[in-house]
Enzyme design. Structure first.
Site, PDB file in Angstrom:
ATOM      1  CG  HIS A 129      -2.118  -1.109   1.254  1.00 29.76           C
ATOM      2  ND1 HIS A 129      -2.711  -0.978   0.186  1.00 29.76           N
ATOM      3  CD2 HIS A 129      -2.480  -1.884   1.931  1.00 29.76           C
ATOM      4  CE1 HIS A 129      -3.672  -2.296   0.370  1.00 29.76           C
ATOM      5  NE2 HIS A 129      -3.551  -2.743   1.340  1.00 29.76           N
TER       6      HIS A 129
ATOM      7  CG  ASP B 222      -3.176  -8.419   0.550  1.00 28.56           C
ATOM      8  OD1 ASP B 222      -2.116  -8.809   1.455  1.00 28.56           O
ATOM      9  OD2 ASP B 222      -3.917  -7.911   0.737  1.00 28.56           O
TER      10      ASP B 222
ATOM     11  CG  HIS C  84      -6.871  -5.294   1.895  1.00 28.31           C
ATOM     12  ND1 HIS C  84      -6.259  -6.497   2.598  1.00 28.31           N
ATOM     13  CD2 HIS C  84      -7.730  -4.906   2.759  1.00 28.31           C
ATOM     14  CE1 HIS C  84      -7.142  -6.601   3.754  1.00 28.31           C
ATOM     15  NE2 HIS C  84      -7.912  -5.474   3.618  1.00 28.31           N
TER      16      HIS C  84
ATOM     17  CG  ASP D 116      -5.301 -10.284   3.182  1.00 27.63           C
ATOM     18  OD1 ASP D 116      -4.849 -10.652   1.933  1.00 27.63           O
ATOM     19  OD2 ASP D 116      -5.286  -9.094   3.496  1.00 27.63           O
TER      20      ASP D 116
END
Length: 444
Positions: A112, A151, A153, A240
């Site tokens: 991120h 991931d 996200h 995740d």
């Protein structure tokens, strides 16, 4: 004794001295349980699997990628530098032929972290994959690299770093941004004008299980990788998507992760998210390691695994099937770049593309505004310039001369820095010159 078909290097760095808080999902236990599990399962007794210590990234390694304001040491700790150094160690093991593949199980994570850094967002401060990739290019020469971010996200930071880079293919397969942080990663996000189609996002609906993930890999990701023909494949190995993860809504399994890795065959994997510390990460990481090493992983099974309970419904399958029909065309036949003043694509002014961006650093509570300018150059990927201000702080300037810069863009880059120094408009100025390997910083 079992023997690995592929020599695998594993780098551990749990970062004992770094955590957002003692109870935060992103803490050292994420790797400690995994480390114990791998040893208990006898992973390092398999001939061909070896453990290594991380290196430490330097300030220059970070400044090769990021504009950090006011400076690297003000935003990144030593743990961040070791995490990035762990990824760099994985790269060196592969590039120098000591290992066939490598997995950097390190934290803090990084995907991120965007091109400009004023603080932490999404638990990330510096982009450890990008630091690793640009280390590869600096040390081993210019490479075509594919990053597949698995991931849950969206990897918005990595997307931002490589938005204008035609040598880097970025594919993110993630939970739909309409339902999860950071609220981005949609199919229309395809890259800048000189790199259209080099960014591809695959937003999957909540409750997607093994069937949907593996379908997207088989029908979207693999054909695109076969066409792009990268020199290296990097897996941003977030975990995740697992059905037990406490902050996401997907239904992927540990064996599904291993199967996906077997399909992808990454040269290097780098750990990203994954917050089911006991119920998922030890089993996912074990499965990924076995798959990378080419060892049977069919007996991997996490607690509470019930395939019938987590199976996706027919509507989800139909939706993903439609994605598989439509998304590959965005890579193989990308639309003509369409600039518009929506804060995302930008506007064209003369020979430059301008983008206004507002970025929120949720971990640190910082608001940033940016004006990004990229030269629309027919001879190189274009000079990159960013004017940035965090909250009510000083105006800062970043200028990047690209690795393939033409003489005109190179000269313009130096002119912008000199002009900024003379006028005193900016509190901090940073120059990244990839062509000449020159990295300069000025503060007033």
């Amino acid at each position: 004794m079992l023997k690995a078909n592929n020599k695998l290097g594993i780098i551990f760095f749990p970062a004992f001295d770094w955590a957002i808080s003692s109870t935060h999902p992103e803490r050292q236990e994420r790797l400690l349980y995994t480390q114990d599990q791998l040893r208990e399962e006898g992973l390092f007794e398999i001939d061909g699997i070896s453990e290594y210590k991380p290196d430490v990234a330097t300030i220059e390694d970070v400044e090769r990628v990021h504009f950090c304001f006011p400076e690297v040491s003000s935003v990144a700790t030593r743990s961040h530098l070791i995490s990035a150094g762990g990824a760099m160690k994985a790269a060196d093991l592969v590039m120098e032929g000591e290992r066939d593949c490598a997995f950097a199980m390190v934290r803090p994570p990084g995907h991120h972290a965007m091109k400009v850094v004023h603080g932490s967002r999404g638990f990330c401060t510096i982009n450890i994959e990008a630091v690793m990739i640009e280390h590869i290019r600096e040390k081993y020469g210019r490479k075509k690299i594919a990053i597949v971010d698995t991931d849950c996200h969206h990897g918005d930071g990595t997307q931002d770093v490589y938005w204008h880079d035609p040598d880097t293919l970025f594919i993110s397969i993630h939970q739909d941004g309409r339902t999860l942080y950071p609220g981005s990663g949609f199919p229309q996000e395809l890259g800048g004008p000189n790199a259209m189609g080099r960014t591809l996002n695959i937003p999957l609906p909540p409750n997607t299980s093994d069937e949907g993930f593996l379908m997207a890999m088989e029908r979207i990701v693999m054909p695109i990788l076969d066409d792009f023909k990268p020199d290296l494949i990097i897996n941003s190995a977030g975990q995740d998507n697992h059905f037990t993860d406490p902050i996401t809504n997907m239904n992927f399994s540990a064996r599904g992760y291993a199967t996906m890795n077997e399909m992808l065959k990454p040269d290097i994997a780098v750990l990203e998210g994954g917050y089911s510390i006991q119920g998922a990460l030890p089993y996912i990481n074990l499965g990924i390691c076995l798959a990378m090493a080419g060892v049977d992983y069919s007996q991997i099974r996490e607690p509470n695994y019930n395939p019938d309970k987590i199976r996706q419904d027919a509507q989800t399958t139909a939706y993903i099937t439609e994605l598989c029909e439509q998304l590959p065309d965005l890579y193989f036949n990308p639309p003509k770049f369409n600039a518009k003043d929506d804060g995302k694509q930008g506007v064209i002014s003369g020979d430059s593309l301008l983008r206004h961006k507002q970025i929120y650093y949720d971990t640190d509570g910082i608001n940033e505004v940016q004006l990004e300018t990229v030269t629309m150059c027919s001879d190189c990927r274009g000079l990159f310039k960013v004017e940035t201000r965090a909250d009510s702080g000083p105006l800062c300037l970043g200028v990047e001369i690209p690795i393939d810069a033409c003489p005109k863009c190179r000269n313009l880059g130096y002119h912008l820095v000199e002009e900024g120094l003379i006028k005193g408009t900016y509190r901090y100025i940073q120059l990244i010159n990839r062509l000449d390997k020159e990295y300069l910083r000025y503060g007033f």
